[in-house]
Design a protein around this motif. Structure first.
Motif, mmCIF file in Angstrom:
data_model
loop_
_atom_site.group_PDB
_atom_site.id
_atom_site.type_symbol
_atom_site.label_atom_id
_atom_site.label_comp_id
_atom_site.label_asym_id
_atom_site.label_seq_id
_atom_site.Cartn_x
_atom_site.Cartn_y
_atom_site.Cartn_z
ATOM 1 N N ILE A 44 -23.714 13.002 -22.269
ATOM 2 C CA ILE A 44 -22.958 11.906 -21.666
ATOM 3 C C ILE A 44 -22.511 12.334 -20.270
ATOM 4 C CG2 ILE A 44 -22.224 10.674 -23.710
ATOM 5 C CD1 ILE A 44 -19.737 12.287 -23.838
ATOM 6 N N VAL A 45 -22.687 11.423 -19.318
ATOM 7 C CA VAL A 45 -22.387 11.743 -17.925
ATOM 8 C C VAL A 45 -21.434 10.699 -17.349
ATOM 9 C CG1 VAL A 45 -24.537 12.983 -17.505
ATOM 10 C CG2 VAL A 45 -24.438 10.511 -17.124
ATOM 11 N N ALA A 46 -20.567 11.176 -16.447
ATOM 12 C CA ALA A 46 -19.555 10.314 -15.847
ATOM 13 C C ALA A 46 -19.630 10.406 -14.326
ATOM 14 C CB ALA A 46 -18.161 10.728 -16.320
ATOM 15 N N ALA A 47 -19.139 9.348 -13.672
ATOM 16 C CA ALA A 47 -19.035 9.320 -12.210
ATOM 17 C C ALA A 47 -17.938 8.319 -11.851
ATOM 18 C CB ALA A 47 -20.365 8.904 -11.578
ATOM 19 N N GLY A 48 -17.456 8.388 -10.620
ATOM 20 C CA GLY A 48 -16.480 7.408 -10.161
ATOM 21 C C GLY A 48 -15.294 8.021 -9.463
ATOM 22 N N SER A 49 -14.112 7.875 -10.040
ATOM 23 C CA SER A 49 -12.849 8.202 -9.394
ATOM 24 C C SER A 49 -12.802 9.626 -8.850
ATOM 25 C CB SER A 49 -11.705 8.015 -10.392
ATOM 26 O OG SER A 49 -10.521 8.602 -9.911
ATOM 27 N N ASP A 50 -12.261 9.733 -7.661
ATOM 28 C CA ASP A 50 -11.970 11.040 -7.074
ATOM 29 C C ASP A 50 -10.741 11.657 -7.739
ATOM 30 O OD1 ASP A 50 -10.270 12.674 -5.190
ATOM 31 O OD2 ASP A 50 -12.072 12.563 -3.962
ATOM 32 N N ASP A 76 -19.258 14.381 -9.043
ATOM 33 C CA ASP A 76 -18.151 14.182 -8.111
ATOM 34 C C ASP A 76 -18.322 12.874 -7.334
ATOM 35 O OD1 ASP A 76 -16.924 16.460 -8.921
ATOM 36 O OD2 ASP A 76 -17.269 17.593 -7.079
ATOM 37 N N ALA A 77 -17.223 12.468 -6.704
ATOM 38 C CA ALA A 77 -17.251 11.217 -5.940
ATOM 39 C C ALA A 77 -18.026 11.362 -4.635
ATOM 40 C CB ALA A 77 -15.821 10.764 -5.657
ATOM 41 N N THR A 78 -18.055 12.564 -4.113
ATOM 42 C CA THR A 78 -18.763 12.766 -2.854
ATOM 43 C C THR A 78 -19.787 13.885 -3.006
ATOM 44 O OG1 THR A 78 -17.056 14.291 -2.090
ATOM 45 C CG2 THR A 78 -16.819 11.990 -1.443
ATOM 46 N N SER A 98 -13.279 4.689 -8.163
ATOM 47 C CA SER A 98 -13.246 3.974 -9.442
ATOM 48 C C SER A 98 -14.097 2.714 -9.426
ATOM 49 C CB SER A 98 -11.796 3.599 -9.777
ATOM 50 O OG SER A 98 -10.964 4.733 -9.762
ATOM 51 N N GLY A 99 -13.919 1.923 -8.364
ATOM 52 C CA GLY A 99 -14.627 0.650 -8.306
ATOM 53 C C GLY A 99 -16.132 0.828 -8.324
ATOM 54 N N GLN A 100 -16.629 1.764 -7.539
ATOM 55 C CA GLN A 100 -18.074 1.992 -7.502
ATOM 56 C C GLN A 100 -18.556 2.584 -8.828
ATOM 57 O OE1 GLN A 100 -19.476 4.083 -4.019
ATOM 58 N NE2 GLN A 100 -18.235 2.851 -2.624
ATOM 59 N N GLY A 101 -17.726 3.399 -9.446
ATOM 60 C CA GLY A 101 -18.107 3.962 -10.741
ATOM 61 C C GLY A 101 -18.257 2.891 -11.801
ATOM 62 N N SER A 193 -11.586 3.070 -3.661
ATOM 63 C CA SER A 193 -10.663 4.049 -4.239
ATOM 64 C C SER A 193 -9.672 3.360 -5.166
ATOM 65 C CB SER A 193 -9.907 4.760 -3.111
ATOM 66 O OG SER A 193 -8.697 5.305 -3.585
ATOM 67 N N GLY A 194 -9.534 3.894 -6.372
ATOM 68 C CA GLY A 194 -8.546 3.350 -7.299
ATOM 69 C C GLY A 194 -7.139 3.601 -6.814
ATOM 70 N N THR A 195 -6.926 4.730 -6.167
ATOM 71 C CA THR A 195 -5.601 5.039 -5.623
ATOM 72 C C THR A 195 -5.222 4.038 -4.541
ATOM 73 O OG1 THR A 195 -5.876 7.383 -6.116
ATOM 74 C CG2 THR A 195 -4.267 6.814 -4.416
ATOM 75 N N ARG A 196 -6.203 3.697 -3.712
ATOM 76 C CA ARG A 196 -5.966 2.690 -2.662
ATOM 77 C C ARG A 196 -5.576 1.344 -3.270
ATOM 78 N NH1 ARG A 196 -9.947 1.046 2.344
ATOM 79 N NH2 ARG A 196 -9.541 -1.185 2.403
ATOM 80 N N SER A 197 -6.389 0.870 -4.222
ATOM 81 C CA SER A 197 -6.126 -0.462 -4.784
ATOM 82 C C SER A 197 -4.810 -0.468 -5.558
ATOM 83 C CB SER A 197 -7.283 -0.913 -5.676
ATOM 84 O OG SER A 197 -7.445 -0.059 -6.776
ATOM 85 N N PHE A 198 -4.508 0.634 -6.265
ATOM 86 C CA PHE A 198 -3.257 0.675 -7.031
ATOM 87 C C PHE A 198 -2.052 0.656 -6.099
ATOM 88 C CE2 PHE A 198 0.363 2.901 -8.748
ATOM 89 C CZ PHE A 198 0.559 2.248 -9.946
#
Lengths: 351, 194
Positions: A44-50, A76-78, A98-101, A193-198
Motif C-alpha cells: 500500500i502506497v500513500a502520497a499527498g500532504s506535506d 513525499d510531497a516534493t 492534501s488536495g492533490q493527493g 496545501s491542506g495547511t493553507r486551506s485550513f
C-alpha cells in the motif's frame, strides 16, 4: 513587549542552532520508498500532504519492521515528478499537498495509489473514507526577531490575510505593542496545501488569493524557503505539530525545518507552543486545531482483497489496526501530534 | 425460559419498578437534543442470561426489544458541549442503567450517564459513588458525520472496555465480562444547544 519579543527571538535562534545539530546527528528522515525498493503491487502506497509526510515516513519504517503481509510506503510531497508509485502503477504527477493527493486517489485505482495523506477534513461526498489518527494545530509563524508582535488576534490575522491590515502600525489591539511603519508580508503555502486551506478557512477567508499576498508560495512548514530570508515582515501559517517535531524531536531535515521563522507566538492570547513540555498547547482554540487523516476509497475499504491490507494499518485499535494501537501512539507524539485515543480510526465519508 | 432466566427477568422488572426518574433539564433557547441508543445483540443477551446477568435501562432512559436486532436502551440527551466530529467535549444523558446477577443476587445501578467525544466511551457513575465507570465504548466500524452536519451522528459496534468489564465483574461478583467484549451496537444523535 518588544523586549519580550526580542528575548524570544534570541531564544528561538539558539534553540534552532542546537536543534540543527541534533537533526544532523540523527541523520535525515527517509523520503519516498528507500533507494532500490519498488513497492510491490500488493503493497500500500500513500502520497499527498506535506504536513504528515515525515510522520508517514517514520510509520513506514516502523510498520514494515513488523513484516506485515502488505508493506506501507509513502511518497513525499516534493521531489522528482512524475512518479510510478508501485509495481504496475500508472505514472502520475507527484501529488503535492492534501488536495492533490486526494485528487490523485480519486483519479486512479489501487493499482496506482492506495492512500492520500490529508491535513484537511472531508468535503461533502461519498467516494472516500477520511480516517483520522491524530490532532494537529495550525498557528502562525513570524520572522525571528522581526516586526510582528508575539500575539495576533484572530481579527488581526483576518485583516492581514484579507489585506485590510497591510502595515504593522495598523495593529493597535495588542497591549504594549507599537508596530513600526513597515508593510506586512502575508505569505501562504503552495496551492493544494491542506495547511493553507485550513488556516484560511479558520479565518473565514474564502478567496483563493488576495492582492497583498506574496506571489511566492513556499512549501508548507518550511521556514527555510528563500522567500523568508531577511523578510522581517513575514507572516506564515504553520502546522504546530510539524514545528514541534522540527524543534524538539529531531524530525526536520534539509529544507524541512523551521529556518528563520519562529512559532513561539500566540493567537488571541492563547500560547501556541508549550515550551516547558515541548508540545503545542493542548488548550489551543478548537478553531485552530484539526484532525489529520489517511484517506482511502470506500470501495477499497469494503473490498475483500484491498480492505484487509488497508485495515491492518489504519483500522481502529479494537479491530487490530496498527496505527491506532499502542505501538504507534508514541510514534505519533514523537512527531509533535497529539493522539486521538479511542477515536483513532473513526470513518467520515467525504472526498 | 429456564429458572435462571426467570429469576433474572424478575430482578430486572423489580429494578425497573423502583427506578427514580431524574428531573428534566431546563434551558433557555433551544436545548441540546438527541439520544444515544445502546443495542445488545441477541447473542450477547443469550450469553448474559445464561450467566444470570441482565441489564435494564432506568428512567428517563427507555428500553425496547426487537427479535431481529436485540434489546435497546435509549438515553435522552440532556446537555453537553460536544463537537462529536471534532472529538471534543461530552454529551450528558438522562436516565441510567442497572445490572443484576441472579446467581449472586447483586445489583449495581448507574446514573449520570455521559458520552465522551474523544474517547467515544459511554460512562456512568454508580449510585453512591462519584467516579464514572466506562461501561461501553464505540468499537470497530465506527462512522461519524462530517464536520458541521446537524444533527451529528456517531454509529458503530459496542464493546465493553477493560475498566468497565473489571468494575462490573467486581460489583456483581461474576467473571462474565471481558475487555473488548462485543455487545452489539451504539448509535448517537446529537444537536447542541443553540
Amino acid at each position: 513587549m518588544r523586549s519580550v519579543t526580542r528575548k524570544l527571538a534570541i531564544t528561538s535562534a539558539v534553540a534552532a542552532a542546537v536543534l540543527g545539530a541534533t537533526v544532523a546527528s540523527n541523520g535525515a528522515a527517509l523520503a519516498d520508498p528507500p533507494a532500490g525498493t519498488t513497492p510491490a503491487a500488493t503493497d500500500i502506497v500513500a502520497a499527498g500532504s506535506d504536513t504528515i509526510q515525515a510522520f508517514d515516513n517514520g510509520l513506514s519504517t516502523q510498520y514494515n519492521a513488523t513484516s506485515p503481509a502488505s508493506k506501507f510506503y509513502t511518497w513525499d510531497a516534493t521531489g522528482t515528478s512524475p512518479i510510478t508509485p508501485k509495481t504496475g502503477a500508472t505514472s502520475i504527477p507527484r501529488p503535492n499537498g492534501s488536495g492533490q493527493g486526494i485528487t490523485a486517489l480519486n483519479n486512479n485505482t489501487n493499482a496506482t495509489l492506495d492512500i492520500a495523506r490529508s491535513s484537511r477534513g472531508p468535503n461533502t461526498g461519498t467516494a472516500d473514507w477520511f480516517i483520522p489518527f491524530a490532532q494537529d494545530a495550525v498557528g502562525w509563524a513570524g520572522f525571528t526577531g522581526g516586526n510582528a508582535p508575539t500575539d495576533l488576534t484572530s481579527a488581526d490575522l483576518q485583516g492581514i490575510y484579507t489585506c485590510s491590515i497591510t502595515n504593522w502600525n495598523q495593529i493597535t489591539d495588542e497591549p504594549g505593542y507599537t508596530g513600526p511603519n513597515a508593510t506586512i508580508d502575508p505569505i501562504v503555502p503552495q496551492s493544494g496545501s491542506g495547511t493553507r486551506s485550513f488556516f484560511l478557512s479558520a479565518l473565514n477567508i474564502t478567496a483563493a488569493s488576495e492582492p497583498c499576498w506574496n506571489a511566492t508560495t513556499p512549501e508548507e512548514n518550511e521556514g527555510t524557503a528563500s522567500v523568508f530570508a531577511g523578510d522581517v515582515n513575514a507572516v506564515f501559517p504553520y502546522s504546530l505539530s510539524h514545528a514541534v517535531g522540527q524543534l524538539y524531536d529531531g524530525k526536520g531535515s534539509g529544507t524541512d525545518n523551521i529556518g528563520v521563522l519562529d512559532v513561539f507566538r500566540s493567537i488571541d492570547g492563547n500560547t501556541q507552543i508549550d515550551q516547558t513540555n515541548k508540545v503545542w498547547n493542548a488548550n489551543f482554540p478548537l478553531t485552530y486545531t484539526r484532525e489529520v487523516y489517511h484517506v482511502v476509497r470506500q470501495s477499497d475499504w469494503a473490498d475483500a482483497t484491498e480492505g484487509p491490507r488497508l485495515k491492518a494499518l489504519l483500522d481502529r485499535s479494537t479491530n487490530g489496526g496498527y496505527l491506532c494501537g499502542t505501538a504507534a501512539s508514541s510514534l505519533i507524539t514523537s512527531y509533535g501530534f497529539q493522539t486521538l485515543g479511542n477515536a483513532c480510526g473513526t470513518l467520515t465519508a467525504g472526498q | 425460559m429456564n429458572r435462571t432466566a426467570v429469576r433474572t427477568v424478575a430482578a430486572a422488572a423489580a429494578l425497573a419498578a423502583t427506578a427514580i426518574a431524574l428531573p428534566s433539564a431546563s434551558a433557555t433557547g433551544t436545548p441540546a437534543s438527541g439520544s444515544v441508543a445502546l443495542t445488545a445483540s441477541n447473542a450477547f443477551l443469550t450469553s448474559a442470561l445464561r450467566s444470570g446477568i441482565a441489564a435494564v435501562p432506568l428512567p428517563t432512559a427507555t428500553g425496547s426489544y426487537n427479535s431481529a436486532t436485540g434489546a435497546t436502551a435509549t438515553f435522552p440527551v440532556t446537555g453537553g458541549n460536544a463537537v462529536l466530529a471534532r472529538y471534543y467535549g461530552s454529551v450528558t444523558l438522562g436516565g441510567g442503567i442497572a445490572f443484576a446477577d441472579a446467581l449472586t443476587g447483586k445489583i449495581v445501578c448507574f446514573h449520570q450517564v455521559s458520552l465522551s467525544a474523544r474517547s467515544q466511551e459511554l460512562s456512568a457513575v454508580p449510585d453512591g459513588g462519584t467516579t464514572p465507570v466506562n461501561l461501553f465504548e464505540f468499537g470497530g466500524d465506527t462512522v461519524i458525520s462530517n464536520i458541521g452536519v446537524k444533527p451529528e451522528t456517531l454509529t458503530g459496534d459496542a464493546d465493553i472496555p477493560a475498566d468497565g468489564a473489571a468494575y462490573l465483574d467486581q460489583a456483581l461478583g461474576t467473571t462474565f465480562f471481558t475487555a473488548n467484549q462485543a455487545v452489539g451496537s451504539l448509535s448517537a444523535t446529537y444537536t447542541p444547544a443553540s
